[in-house]
Design a protein around this motif. Structure first.
Motif, PDB file in Angstrom:
ATOM      1  N   ALA A 134      48.247  42.217  61.061  1.00  0.00           N
ATOM      2  CA  ALA A 134      49.549  42.823  60.779  1.00  0.00           C
ATOM      3  C   ALA A 134      50.160  42.205  59.527  1.00  0.00           C
ATOM      4  N   MET A 135      50.017  40.885  59.368  1.00  0.00           N
ATOM      5  CA  MET A 135      50.565  40.239  58.173  1.00  0.00           C
ATOM      6  C   MET A 135      49.804  40.681  56.932  1.00  0.00           C
ATOM      7  N   ALA A 136      48.502  40.913  57.056  1.00  0.00           N
ATOM      8  CA  ALA A 136      47.719  41.404  55.921  1.00  0.00           C
ATOM      9  C   ALA A 136      48.223  42.775  55.476  1.00  0.00           C
ATOM     10  N   ILE A 137      48.590  43.625  56.426  1.00  0.00           N
ATOM     11  CA  ILE A 137      49.137  44.937  56.077  1.00  0.00           C
ATOM     12  C   ILE A 137      50.460  44.769  55.332  1.00  0.00           C
ATOM     13  N   VAL A 138      51.294  43.831  55.769  1.00  0.00           N
ATOM     14  CA  VAL A 138      52.564  43.572  55.080  1.00  0.00           C
ATOM     15  C   VAL A 138      52.305  43.138  53.640  1.00  0.00           C
ATOM     16  N   ILE A 139      51.304  42.285  53.438  1.00  0.00           N
ATOM     17  CA  ILE A 139      50.982  41.833  52.076  1.00  0.00           C
ATOM     18  C   ILE A 139      50.587  43.017  51.200  1.00  0.00           C
ATOM     19  N   VAL A 140      49.780  43.933  51.748  1.00  0.00           N
ATOM     20  CA  VAL A 140      49.388  45.114  50.980  1.00  0.00           C
ATOM     21  C   VAL A 140      50.604  45.987  50.671  1.00  0.00           C
ATOM     22  N   LEU A 141      51.479  46.179  51.653  1.00  0.00           N
ATOM     23  CA  LEU A 141      52.687  46.970  51.421  1.00  0.00           C
ATOM     24  C   LEU A 141      53.527  46.355  50.312  1.00  0.00           C
ATOM     25  N   ASP A 142      53.585  45.026  50.286  1.00  0.00           N
ATOM     26  CA  ASP A 142      54.364  44.357  49.241  1.00  0.00           C
ATOM     27  C   ASP A 142      53.737  44.590  47.869  1.00  0.00           C
ATOM     28  N   GLN A 143      52.414  44.623  47.822  1.00  0.00           N
ATOM     29  CA  GLN A 143      51.742  44.921  46.566  1.00  0.00           C
ATOM     30  C   GLN A 143      52.007  46.356  46.119  1.00  0.00           C
ATOM     31  N   MET A 144      52.097  47.256  47.075  1.00  0.00           N
ATOM     32  CA  MET A 144      52.301  48.668  46.752  1.00  0.00           C
ATOM     33  C   MET A 144      53.756  49.004  46.446  1.00  0.00           C
ATOM     34  N   PHE A 145      54.671  48.413  47.211  1.00  0.00           N
ATOM     35  CA  PHE A 145      56.066  48.847  47.153  1.00  0.00           C
ATOM     36  C   PHE A 145      57.067  47.736  46.857  1.00  0.00           C
ATOM     37  N   GLY A 146      56.599  46.486  46.705  1.00  0.00           N
ATOM     38  CA  GLY A 146      57.519  45.376  46.504  1.00  0.00           C
ATOM     39  C   GLY A 146      57.934  45.225  45.061  1.00  0.00           C
ATOM     40  N   SER A 147      58.803  44.256  44.819  1.00  0.00           N
ATOM     41  CA  SER A 147      59.252  43.950  43.469  1.00  0.00           C
ATOM     42  C   SER A 147      58.071  43.552  42.603  1.00  0.00           C
ATOM     43  N   ARG A 148      58.048  44.005  41.366  1.00  0.00           N
ATOM     44  CA  ARG A 148      56.920  43.710  40.487  1.00  0.00           C
ATOM     45  C   ARG A 148      56.790  42.229  40.184  1.00  0.00           C
ATOM     46  N   GLY A 149      57.867  41.477  40.362  1.00  0.00           N
ATOM     47  CA  GLY A 149      57.784  40.058  40.118  1.00  0.00           C
ATOM     48  C   GLY A 149      56.877  39.331  41.085  1.00  0.00           C
ATOM     49  N   TYR A 150      56.578  39.954  42.217  1.00  0.00           N
ATOM     50  CA  TYR A 150      55.752  39.341  43.224  1.00  0.00           C
ATOM     51  C   TYR A 150      54.362  39.949  43.277  1.00  0.00           C
ATOM     52  N   ARG A 151      54.093  40.974  42.480  1.00  0.00           N
ATOM     53  CA  ARG A 151      52.848  41.696  42.582  1.00  0.00           C
ATOM     54  C   ARG A 151      51.714  40.983  41.881  1.00  0.00           C
ATOM     55  N   ILE A 152      50.519  41.138  42.450  1.00  0.00           N
ATOM     56  CA  ILE A 152      49.306  40.593  41.842  1.00  0.00           C
ATOM     57  C   ILE A 152      48.686  41.690  41.010  1.00  0.00           C
ATOM     58  N   LYS A 153      48.439  41.420  39.761  1.00  0.00           N
ATOM     59  CA  LYS A 153      47.884  42.422  38.863  1.00  0.00           C
ATOM     60  C   LYS A 153      46.367  42.498  39.022  1.00  0.00           C
ATOM     61  N   GLY A 154      45.850  43.732  39.013  1.00  0.00           N
ATOM     62  CA  GLY A 154      44.418  43.923  39.143  1.00  0.00           C
ATOM     63  C   GLY A 154      43.723  43.836  37.803  1.00  0.00           C
TER      64      GLY A 154
END
Length: 213
Positions: free
Chosen positions: A193-213
């Motif tokens: 469940a926490m892994a899904i939250v991490i993915v959601l944050d990558q998709m919809f979270g603030s760009r300051g927290y996103r990991i760039k591919g």
């Protein structure tokens, strides 16, 4: 800011280490696990997550070093032991992430794809098992992650995990969007469940927290 973590002790949840699985949680868990998710690393100059259980004990952590150019996030337990690796799928259309067991980067257990049919606005993402022999149906995430109000539904349309806003105690300082609750039902693995939250944050979270591919 209101106090996020009463303790930083050993994890109270007994986290299993099987191959990537969406089923189960802590051994013998009969009640929903209520976690406080802090969208911040405990390490200086790192972005990530710090996750506490209902007693204030540290259970998960994510510490992203540098620029994160590999498009990869590692979910660890309180002691820093790798649990799951979340990696962006290369050369794919749309936002597509894979979940691996431990530090592995081959044979992913699950795939998470961003929902792209805008006519069905409630859906955010779809979670499906990977591999030719993968069994079981997938999950769907609905709601609004940016508003911290979304849920993961199983194949029977039951909510098995929910992201909710965390309310401050009476008279306390209100929590912002970087501190929220994750409620996980007994039939869903807590780390999954926490892994899904991490993915959601990558998709919809603030760009300051996103990991760039």
């Amino acid at each position: 800011m209101a106090k996020v973590h009463p303790n930083a002790a050993s994890p109270a949840l007994e986290l299993p280490r099987p191959a990537v699985s969406c089923r189960g949680g802590a051994a013998g868990r009969q009640e929903a696990a209520v976690l406080t998710v802090w969208r911040k690393s405990l390490l200086f100059n790192c972005s990530g997550f710090t996750v506490f259980d209902a007693k204030g004990s540290l259970v998960f952590r994510v510490d992203n070093y540098g620029s994160g150019s590999k498009g990869e996030v590692l979910l660890m337990d309180a002691a820093g032991k790798p649990l799951l690796t979340i990696r962006r799928k290369k050369l794919s259309l749309g936002d597509h992430w894979l979940i691996y067991n431990g530090e592995e980067t081959v044979n992913p257990g699950f795939s998470v794809k961003r929902h792209v049919n805008f006519l069905q606005s409630k859906a955010l993402a779809h979670v499906t098992p990977c591999g030719a022999g993968a069994g079981g149906a997938g999950h769907e995430v609905q709601g609004s992650y940016s508003q911290r109000s979304c849920a993961v539904y199983d194949e029977r349309r039951r909510p098995v995990a929910e992201v909710r806003r965390k309310e401050a105690a009476a008279g306390g300082v209100a929590f912002g969007a970087d501190v929220f609750r994750l409620v996980v039902q007994p039939d869903l693995d807590v780390s999954f469940a926490m892994a899904i939250v991490i993915v959601l944050d990558q998709m919809f979270g603030s760009r300051g927290y996103r990991i760039k591919g």
